[in-house]
Write a protein that holds these residues in place. Structure first.
Motif, PDB file in Angstrom:
ATOM      1  N   ALA A 253      17.580  20.947 -11.997  1.00  0.00           N
ATOM      2  CA  ALA A 253      16.134  21.149 -12.062  1.00  0.00           C
ATOM      3  C   ALA A 253      15.617  20.344 -13.247  1.00  0.00           C
ATOM      4  CB  ALA A 253      15.792  22.629 -12.217  1.00  0.00           C
ATOM      5  N   LEU A 254      14.758  19.378 -12.972  1.00  0.00           N
ATOM      6  CA  LEU A 254      14.307  18.432 -13.990  1.00  0.00           C
ATOM      7  C   LEU A 254      12.786  18.440 -14.086  1.00  0.00           C
ATOM      8  CD1 LEU A 254      16.510  15.427 -12.774  1.00  0.00           C
ATOM      9  CD2 LEU A 254      17.145  17.168 -14.473  1.00  0.00           C
ATOM     10  N   ASP A 255      12.290  18.844 -15.228  1.00  0.00           N
ATOM     11  CA  ASP A 255      10.850  18.733 -15.478  1.00  0.00           C
ATOM     12  C   ASP A 255      10.557  17.457 -16.251  1.00  0.00           C
ATOM     13  OD1 ASP A 255       8.131  19.900 -15.390  1.00  0.00           O
ATOM     14  OD2 ASP A 255       8.355  20.014 -17.580  1.00  0.00           O
ATOM     15  N   VAL A 256      11.597  16.771 -16.653  1.00  0.00           N
ATOM     16  CA  VAL A 256      11.469  15.514 -17.411  1.00  0.00           C
ATOM     17  C   VAL A 256      12.474  14.519 -16.854  1.00  0.00           C
ATOM     18  CG1 VAL A 256      10.568  16.505 -19.554  1.00  0.00           C
ATOM     19  CG2 VAL A 256      13.034  16.491 -19.145  1.00  0.00           C
ATOM     20  N   TYR A 257      12.191  13.242 -17.106  1.00  0.00           N
ATOM     21  CA  TYR A 257      13.039  12.166 -16.593  1.00  0.00           C
ATOM     22  C   TYR A 257      12.978  11.029 -17.596  1.00  0.00           C
ATOM     23  CZ  TYR A 257      14.583   8.384 -13.448  1.00  0.00           C
ATOM     24  OH  TYR A 257      15.238   7.324 -12.883  1.00  0.00           O
ATOM     25  N   GLU A 258      14.099  10.357 -17.815  1.00  0.00           N
ATOM     26  CA  GLU A 258      14.153   9.393 -18.920  1.00  0.00           C
ATOM     27  C   GLU A 258      13.211   8.203 -18.748  1.00  0.00           C
ATOM     28  OE1 GLU A 258      17.758   7.047 -19.419  1.00  0.00           O
ATOM     29  OE2 GLU A 258      18.538   7.880 -17.552  1.00  0.00           O
ATOM     30  N   GLU A 259      12.836   7.860 -17.523  1.00  0.00           N
ATOM     31  CA  GLU A 259      11.900   6.765 -17.290  1.00  0.00           C
ATOM     32  C   GLU A 259      10.562   7.292 -16.776  1.00  0.00           C
ATOM     33  OE1 GLU A 259      12.617   3.822 -18.227  1.00  0.00           O
ATOM     34  OE2 GLU A 259      14.749   4.146 -18.626  1.00  0.00           O
ATOM     35  N   GLU A 260      10.199   8.493 -17.186  1.00  0.00           N
ATOM     36  CA  GLU A 260       9.035   9.160 -16.601  1.00  0.00           C
ATOM     37  C   GLU A 260       7.692   8.542 -16.968  1.00  0.00           C
ATOM     38  OE1 GLU A 260       7.551  12.799 -19.276  1.00  0.00           O
ATOM     39  OE2 GLU A 260       9.595  13.082 -18.594  1.00  0.00           O
ATOM     40  N   SER A 261       7.629   7.787 -18.044  1.00  0.00           N
ATOM     41  CA  SER A 261       6.326   7.310 -18.529  1.00  0.00           C
ATOM     42  C   SER A 261       5.572   6.486 -17.502  1.00  0.00           C
ATOM     43  CB  SER A 261       6.506   6.495 -19.818  1.00  0.00           C
ATOM     44  OG  SER A 261       7.325   5.365 -19.594  1.00  0.00           O
ATOM     45  N   ASP A 262       6.292   5.852 -16.574  1.00  0.00           N
ATOM     46  CA  ASP A 262       5.635   5.042 -15.551  1.00  0.00           C
ATOM     47  C   ASP A 262       5.189   5.867 -14.341  1.00  0.00           C
ATOM     48  OD1 ASP A 262       5.946   2.694 -16.987  1.00  0.00           O
ATOM     49  OD2 ASP A 262       7.915   2.273 -16.115  1.00  0.00           O
ATOM     50  N   PHE A 263       5.605   7.131 -14.292  1.00  0.00           N
ATOM     51  CA  PHE A 263       5.377   7.912 -13.082  1.00  0.00           C
ATOM     52  C   PHE A 263       4.693   9.257 -13.329  1.00  0.00           C
ATOM     53  CE2 PHE A 263       9.452   5.568 -12.698  1.00  0.00           C
ATOM     54  CZ  PHE A 263       9.049   4.618 -11.766  1.00  0.00           C
ATOM     55  N   PHE A 264       5.214  10.042 -14.254  1.00  0.00           N
ATOM     56  CA  PHE A 264       4.734  11.404 -14.405  1.00  0.00           C
ATOM     57  C   PHE A 264       3.292  11.443 -14.879  1.00  0.00           C
ATOM     58  CE2 PHE A 264       8.961  13.917 -14.827  1.00  0.00           C
ATOM     59  CZ  PHE A 264       9.401  13.350 -13.642  1.00  0.00           C
ATOM     60  N   PHE A 265       2.569  12.447 -14.420  1.00  0.00           N
ATOM     61  CA  PHE A 265       1.140  12.678 -14.665  1.00  0.00           C
ATOM     62  C   PHE A 265       0.238  11.775 -13.829  1.00  0.00           C
ATOM     63  CE2 PHE A 265       3.167  13.743 -18.826  1.00  0.00           C
ATOM     64  CZ  PHE A 265       2.968  15.108 -18.789  1.00  0.00           C
ATOM     65  N   GLU A 266       0.830  10.930 -12.972  1.00  0.00           N
ATOM     66  CA  GLU A 266       0.037  10.021 -12.155  1.00  0.00           C
ATOM     67  C   GLU A 266       0.184  10.361 -10.666  1.00  0.00           C
ATOM     68  OE1 GLU A 266      -1.872   8.079 -13.778  1.00  0.00           O
ATOM     69  OE2 GLU A 266      -0.890   8.345 -15.730  1.00  0.00           O
ATOM     70  N   SER A 291       6.744  17.402 -12.612  1.00  0.00           N
ATOM     71  CA  SER A 291       6.177  16.297 -13.383  1.00  0.00           C
ATOM     72  C   SER A 291       5.770  16.709 -14.798  1.00  0.00           C
ATOM     73  CB  SER A 291       4.967  15.715 -12.637  1.00  0.00           C
ATOM     74  OG  SER A 291       4.457  14.584 -13.315  1.00  0.00           O
ATOM     75  N   HIS A 292       6.775  17.078 -15.604  1.00  0.00           N
ATOM     76  CA  HIS A 292       6.563  17.434 -17.014  1.00  0.00           C
ATOM     77  C   HIS A 292       5.446  18.472 -17.159  1.00  0.00           C
ATOM     78  CE1 HIS A 292       7.417  15.676 -21.224  1.00  0.00           C
ATOM     79  NE2 HIS A 292       6.972  16.912 -21.361  1.00  0.00           N
ATOM     80  N   GLN A 293       5.561  19.554 -16.394  1.00  0.00           N
ATOM     81  CA  GLN A 293       4.512  20.564 -16.379  1.00  0.00           C
ATOM     82  C   GLN A 293       4.945  21.901 -16.957  1.00  0.00           C
ATOM     83  OE1 GLN A 293       4.269  20.805 -11.854  1.00  0.00           O
ATOM     84  NE2 GLN A 293       4.158  22.994 -12.342  1.00  0.00           N
ATOM     85  N   ALA A 294       6.145  21.968 -17.539  1.00  0.00           N
ATOM     86  CA  ALA A 294       6.629  23.244 -18.055  1.00  0.00           C
ATOM     87  C   ALA A 294       5.706  23.820 -19.126  1.00  0.00           C
ATOM     88  CB  ALA A 294       8.047  23.092 -18.607  1.00  0.00           C
ATOM     89  N   PHE A 295       5.049  22.969 -19.865  1.00  0.00           N
ATOM     90  CA  PHE A 295       4.145  23.416 -20.930  1.00  0.00           C
ATOM     91  C   PHE A 295       2.784  23.861 -20.409  1.00  0.00           C
ATOM     92  CE2 PHE A 295       2.396  19.349 -19.990  1.00  0.00           C
ATOM     93  CZ  PHE A 295       1.078  19.365 -20.433  1.00  0.00           C
ATOM     94  N   PHE A 296       2.496  23.605 -19.142  1.00  0.00           N
ATOM     95  CA  PHE A 296       1.132  23.546 -18.634  1.00  0.00           C
ATOM     96  C   PHE A 296       0.572  24.924 -18.252  1.00  0.00           C
ATOM     97  CE2 PHE A 296      -1.873  21.543 -15.342  1.00  0.00           C
ATOM     98  CZ  PHE A 296      -2.775  21.167 -16.307  1.00  0.00           C
ATOM     99  N   THR A 297       0.125  25.662 -19.266  1.00  0.00           N
ATOM    100  CA  THR A 297      -0.600  26.908 -19.046  1.00  0.00           C
ATOM    101  C   THR A 297      -1.947  26.808 -19.760  1.00  0.00           C
ATOM    102  OG1 THR A 297       0.292  28.014 -21.019  1.00  0.00           O
ATOM    103  CG2 THR A 297       1.544  28.244 -18.955  1.00  0.00           C
ATOM    104  N   ASN A 298      -2.866  27.668 -19.379  1.00  0.00           N
ATOM    105  CA  ASN A 298      -4.176  27.671 -20.028  1.00  0.00           C
ATOM    106  C   ASN A 298      -4.041  27.902 -21.527  1.00  0.00           C
ATOM    107  OD1 ASN A 298      -5.447  27.350 -17.522  1.00  0.00           O
ATOM    108  ND2 ASN A 298      -5.600  29.557 -17.198  1.00  0.00           N
ATOM    109  N   GLU A 299      -3.161  28.845 -21.885  1.00  0.00           N
ATOM    110  CA  GLU A 299      -2.978  29.160 -23.299  1.00  0.00           C
ATOM    111  C   GLU A 299      -2.434  27.958 -24.066  1.00  0.00           C
ATOM    112  OE1 GLU A 299      -2.684  32.973 -20.946  1.00  0.00           O
ATOM    113  OE2 GLU A 299      -1.927  30.927 -20.745  1.00  0.00           O
ATOM    114  N   ALA A 300      -1.495  27.252 -23.454  1.00  0.00           N
ATOM    115  CA  ALA A 300      -0.888  26.102 -24.130  1.00  0.00           C
ATOM    116  C   ALA A 300      -1.896  24.981 -24.346  1.00  0.00           C
ATOM    117  CB  ALA A 300       0.303  25.593 -23.326  1.00  0.00           C
TER     118      ALA A 300
END
Length: 328
Positions: A253-266, A291-300
């Protein structure tokens, strides 16, 4: 009123930063583009820069910012491995958000483990097509299993508490162990050998880069599960892929990826992704990628906005920096 240039802007950023910017006497120029050596010139005429986890703050980018008179860069995240701190030192202040919601990441980690193990994502897709068969959707009890937690900062320790609630056995590894720990520390090799599941919660450093690689995977149990909600380059993606194919790794289970800057959040749903490793990982039934969303809550997000704006206010109005990681 000071003006900052805000890079890699998403709609949810504007909601929270616009809600609080006046309170901190900050005006914001939003840029959708990521910060890099080509876009850094956009910060000209601003007094500060706000950057995110997948922006590139290398020597060339920082040089351009310095030439534009920028004295402070505020990372709206906890990590800063994308910043050339060696070059920045003595030239530009770098601050961060050290803790926005460790509970958000820890809870998401358990959610990913449960989803991967019990295959809820696959069951959801089946039932949407009125396929109510449960063949192939079996998982295993978490109760009694051994989970190895790599990194015992705030997030790691909260995740350990959650795992204890499931009746799991805890092994932990950290080069700087907590003195008041109520769980067992072991060395990394022992953690690999004894864990049914390994979850990564450590920062990306020279020492932790590719901590999960062919050598460490060979020490692991057959069918081990690996969870990563920390930084992509903690795992050698090629080695991960090969060992998923061979069956050595039972699931990832991967919320991050080493080459994610070109893909994640898009949104790349109408394009071809030219990353064969990522494409193959996503295609596998025993791999869960978010897509690097583990942090993604309203509170955060609210805490990120308040802390980031507070970092700017400290610099402009007080001259102190509580959350500085690189001193000018």
């Amino acid at each position: 009123m000071k003006t900052i240039s805000f890079f890699d802007t998403k709609p949810y950023d504007k909601v929270y930063f616009d809600a609080y910017k006046a309170k901190y006497h900050i005006d914001i120029i939003y840029h959708e583009t990521k910060l890099n050596k080509g876009s850094a010139i956009l910060a000209k005429n601003s007094q500060g820069v706000c950057a995110f986890v997948n922006d590139t703050l290398d020597r060339e980018t920082l040089e351009t910012l310095c030439e534009s008179g920028i004295e402070i860069v505020a990372m709206r995240c906890a990590g800063y491995n994308n910043v050339d701190l060696k070059f920045a030192k003595g030239k530009i202040h770098i601050v961060r958000v050290p803790a926005y919601s460790p509970h958000a990441v820890a809870e998401a980690t358990m959610g990913m483990l449960l989803t991967l193990n019990r295959k809820f994502h696959r069951a959801y897709n089946r039932t949407r097509e009125y396929n109510f068969s449960i063949n192939g959707l079996n998982g295993f009890d978490l109760y009694g299993k051994t989970i190895g937690v790599v990194g015992t900062g705030q997030i790691g320790r909260i995740f350990i508490k959650i795992c204890k609630g499931f009746g799991m056995n805890i092994l932990a590894y950290d080069p700087y162990p907590a003195q008041d720990a109520d769980f067992q520390y072991v060395d990394f090799n022992e953690l690999c050998e004894k864990s049914d599941i390994i979850s990564l919660h450590c920062p990306l450093t020279k020492e932790s880069h590719y901590i999960i690689n062919q050598k460490s995977i060979e020490k692991m149990k057959q069918g081990v599960y690996i969870i990563n909600t920390s930084r992509g380059a903690l795992i050698d993606s090629d080695d991960l892929l090969e060992n998923i194919k061979s069956g050595k790794i039972g699931g990832a289970a991967l919320d991050v990826y080493e080459e994610e800057s070109d893909f994640f959040f898009e949104d790349l749903s109408n394009t071809i992704v030219h990353d064969d490793v990522l494409s193959r990982l996503i295609s596998m039934p025993n791999v869960l990628v978010t897509s690097h969303q583990a942090f993604f809550t309203n509170e955060a997000i609210e805490n990120i906005a308040k802390t980031t704006l507070g970092n700017f206010q400290e610099f402009f109005d007080v001259g102190t920096l509580t959350n500085e990681v690189c001193y000018k």
